[in-house]
Enzyme design. Structure first.
Site, PDB file in Angstrom:
ATOM      1  N   SER A  55       0.857  -1.178   0.000  1.00  0.00           N
ATOM      2  CA  SER A  55       0.000   0.000   0.000  1.00  0.00           C
ATOM      3  C   SER A  55       0.888   1.220   0.000  1.00  0.00           C
ATOM      4  O   SER A  55       2.106   1.100   0.128  1.00  0.00           O
ATOM      5  CB  SER A  55      -0.910   0.018   1.234  1.00  0.00           C
ATOM      6  OG  SER A  55      -1.789   1.116   1.199  1.00  0.00           O
TER       7      SER A  55
ATOM      8  N   CYS B  45      -1.467  -6.620 -17.121  1.00  0.00           N
ATOM      9  CA  CYS B  45      -0.676  -7.309 -16.100  1.00  0.00           C
ATOM     10  C   CYS B  45       0.563  -6.493 -15.758  1.00  0.00           C
ATOM     11  O   CYS B  45       1.326  -6.121 -16.653  1.00  0.00           O
ATOM     12  CB  CYS B  45      -0.253  -8.696 -16.583  1.00  0.00           C
ATOM     13  SG  CYS B  45       0.878  -9.536 -15.448  1.00  0.00           S
TER      14      CYS B  45
END
Length: 652
Positions: free
Chosen positions: A118, A597
């Site tokens: 994060s 991706c």
């Protein structure tokens, strides 16, 4: 005797695997590495047992398939903020009420926190409830926010936007953290309270009682070859000293002395963990949660979840440019007004001039030529960003998907035998770009709801697995639901003719003035997988080549994630139909999986005959972001867990 041998062998395998993982360098497989593996005809891509049943495979005849089982009061899947907060709160309650309570937590990463990624700017509200003395306990929160900046970017300029009190982007009182380090600290607190943590064990299957309620989970099998066959009996000569000691009844500990020979069947079944209640906190788009949605029809009364992909780098910069505590966010360039997304740049204060920077792209974008990774690399060259990075050194990279659906997309949270917590159902506050505090609170509320039931002397339940609807009620009465409800219209407000700018106007009027109390709720656009337009309707995007100083290529980036998987195992990126990628995705959308991706897993390469293309899956590159499972326009990709311990090794 056979059972004891099997368990000892399992420990032996795990001990060896642990050592191999610790000393293995990240392996990145590209076309050149594996071109020689191609066949003349369209190859069989998927060999995983979830697609090709072992019951009908003669190679599995006579293989022992019995699994060892153990029982706990509560089993938790996922060692992230939600799962650890739930485990901690359960043990706190058990200690307060002097109750014996066995809580087991399984985590697919090799270490607690290794798969956690994060920004992160952490709101400490839930942490302060869980541990009022978190500062005295040494929580790794060293960087209070001191400066908040928000800009709209054009290609060459930036337009400052004031962050007024009450706006969700305001970060006063928050902390810049490396979330993986914070999660590791939570793991230490959990262990001190007596929670049994088992990193390196991936939950691969949901188990059910005869009455249909959840019984628990099974961890993944090990020792399956890439072609889907069981690995045969082998002998290894170990010149290492390894001690694997799992302090519980789950697995028999083993001690391997140097120069000892160890014989075992390489294939070993996973373990079963049974519980009165199982908490599923797998994170965004968990593969077990997907099964539960179907099994219990949990998404019947909510909108489809909508997602984003977040990409992150950590840099060591010139100390003269370092401003600890500074938080910067942008929207606009390089994305067009109809593509939701933005950036962050956080200055950490951890003794070194570190910055964490990243880019988020909503996965409801329409142009199949868009590459989130390359948009991120392009953004770093903006005149307001590049000066911070010039002369610096990039030291880490990673990516993960984010839930962005808000309250409109939260499924039913309870079912007989289990609960959904954290980012698995999706409690992220999108305009705040924060979900850790809400995930933690959901885990704590789950713990408080189930504790009276799992410790009751007589179980009052219609099903064998306990059903705890009180959790959903508690959540809807908490500050989590109030917070998410107030911002429910901000993300879908971007679906308008003016796109980004219309959404910002809506936020300014209806959130800042009315605090989200408008009497309507906007809808999202639908499944992200359905939003792509055919390639013939879109303009290809020409991205600049990376300069190797500020922008970089994909494979050198993945190398900085520490990603590693056992090479000789079936690819965990499974296809329901191996022919769909070429016949549909490539033919209609020009193979968008090779662009969305963020780890170079998917490549379209020529057949050796020269008369067509085939999809190649480089599963060892996978950083477990789940973007492919979400954005695949054919919904043909099904992400399942690889062998436990594989994947990225994020360092905070």
């Amino acid at each position: 005797m056979g059972t004891v041998f099997s368990l000892a062998a399992h420990g032996c395998i795990r001990a060896l695997k642990t050592v191999q993982t610790e000393h293995a360098a990240p392996q990145l497989y590209t076309t050149l590495h594996r071109r020689k593996c191609s066949s003349v005809s369209t190859p069989r891509i998927t060999t995983h047992y979830t697609i090709h049943s072992r019951d009908k495979d003669p190679r599995w005849e006579g293989i022992e398939m019995e699994r060892f089982a153990d029982e706990a009061d509560v089993v938790i899947v996922g060692g992230g903020p939600a799962g650890l907060s739930a485990a901690i709160r359960l043990k706190q309650l058990a200690n307060e009420h002097e109750k014996e309570l066995r809580v087991c937590l399984v985590e697919k990463a090799s270490q607690i926190g290794a798969h956690t990624l994060s920004g992160a700017c952490l709101e400490p509200s839930a942490l302060s409830e869980l541990f009022p003395d978190w500062k005295e306990r040494g929580a790794p929160m060293n960087t209070p926010v001191t400066e908040d900046v928000f800009n709209i970017l054009t290609e060459k300029h930036r337009i400052p936007v004031p962050i007024l009190p009450g706006l969700p982007m305001r970060n006063h009182g928050n902390y810049i953290v490396r979330l993986g380090n914070f999660v590791r600290w939570l793991g230490e607190q959990a262990e001190e309270l007596g929670v049994e943590l088992y990193p390196g064990y991936a939950a691969a299957e949901v188990l059910f009682h005869e009455d249909g309620s959840v019984k628990g989970i099974a961890t993944n099998d090990v020792g399956i070859a890439k072609d889907g066959s069981p690995k045969v009996l082998k002998m290894f000569h170990l010149n290492i000293t390894v001690k694997e000691h799992l302090v519980s009844q789950l697995w028999i500990s083993s001690l391997l002395q140097s120069s000892h020979k160890c014989y075992w069947d390489v294939f070993e079944r996973g373990m079963e963990l049974h519980a009165k209640v199982t908490l599923f906190g797998e994170g965004c788009h968990g593969h077990l949660a997907k099964q539960l949605y179907k099994q219990f029809n949990l998404r019947e009364n909510c909108e489809p979840q909508t997602y984003a992909i977040g990409l992150k780098e950590v840099w060591m910069i010139d100390e003269k440019k370092w401003r600890p505590g500074r938080v910067e966010h942008t929207v606009g360039w390089p994305l067009n007004r109809h593509t939701y997304g933005g950036s962050f740049l956080y200055h950490l204060n951890e003794g070194e001039p570190l910055v964490a920077l990243g880019f988020v792209v909503g996965l409801d974008y329409t142009n199949p030529y868009l590459s989130p990774f390359r948009e991120f690399q392009r953004w770093k060259h903006h005149p307001s960003v590049a000066p911070t990075l010039e002369g610096g050194n990039r030291i880490a990279y990673g990516a993960r998907a984010l839930n962005e659906g808000g309250v409109q997309s939260i499924p039913k949270l309870t079912f007989p035998g289990g609960l959904l917590i954290g980012c698995s159902p999706g409690f992220m506050n999108v305009p705040k770009i924060k979900g850790t505090h809400t995930a933690m609170k959901s885990g704590m509320l789950a713990a408080e709801a189930i504790f009276p039931k799992v410790t009751a002397e007589s179980l009052d339940s219609e099903t064998t697995g306990l059903h705890v609807p009180e959790y959903a009620e508690a959540l809807k009465n908490s500050w989590v639901w109030k917070e998410l409800h107030s911002v429910r219209n901000i993300r879908p407000s971007f679906h308008n003719y003016f796109g980004l700018y219309g959404g910002m106007i809506y936020t300014g009027v209806f959130y800042w003035i009315f605090r989200g109390k408008e009497p309507w709720t906007l809808k999202h656009a639908g499944l992200d997988a359905n939003q792509l337009k055919p390639a013939k309707e879109c303009t290809p995007i020409e991205y600049p080549k990376p300069d190797g100083k500020i922008s970089f290529d994909l494979l050198s980036s993945v190398a900085l994630s520490g990603t590693n998987h056992e090479g000789d195992q079936p690819p965990h990126l499974t296809l329901k139909n191996d022919s769909v990628p070429v016949e549909s995705n490539l033919a209609i959308y020009d193979g968008p999986e090779q662009r969305f991706c963020p780890a170079g897993v998917y490549e379209y390469v020529p057949l050796e005959t020269g008369d067509g293309m085939r999809l190649q899956i480089n599963a060892q590159n996978c950083v477990h972001c789940k973007t492919c499972d979400i954005k695949d326009p054919s919904q043909n990709i099904n992400w399942v867990v690889p062998e436990g311990g594989g994947g990225p090794a994020y360092n905070g």
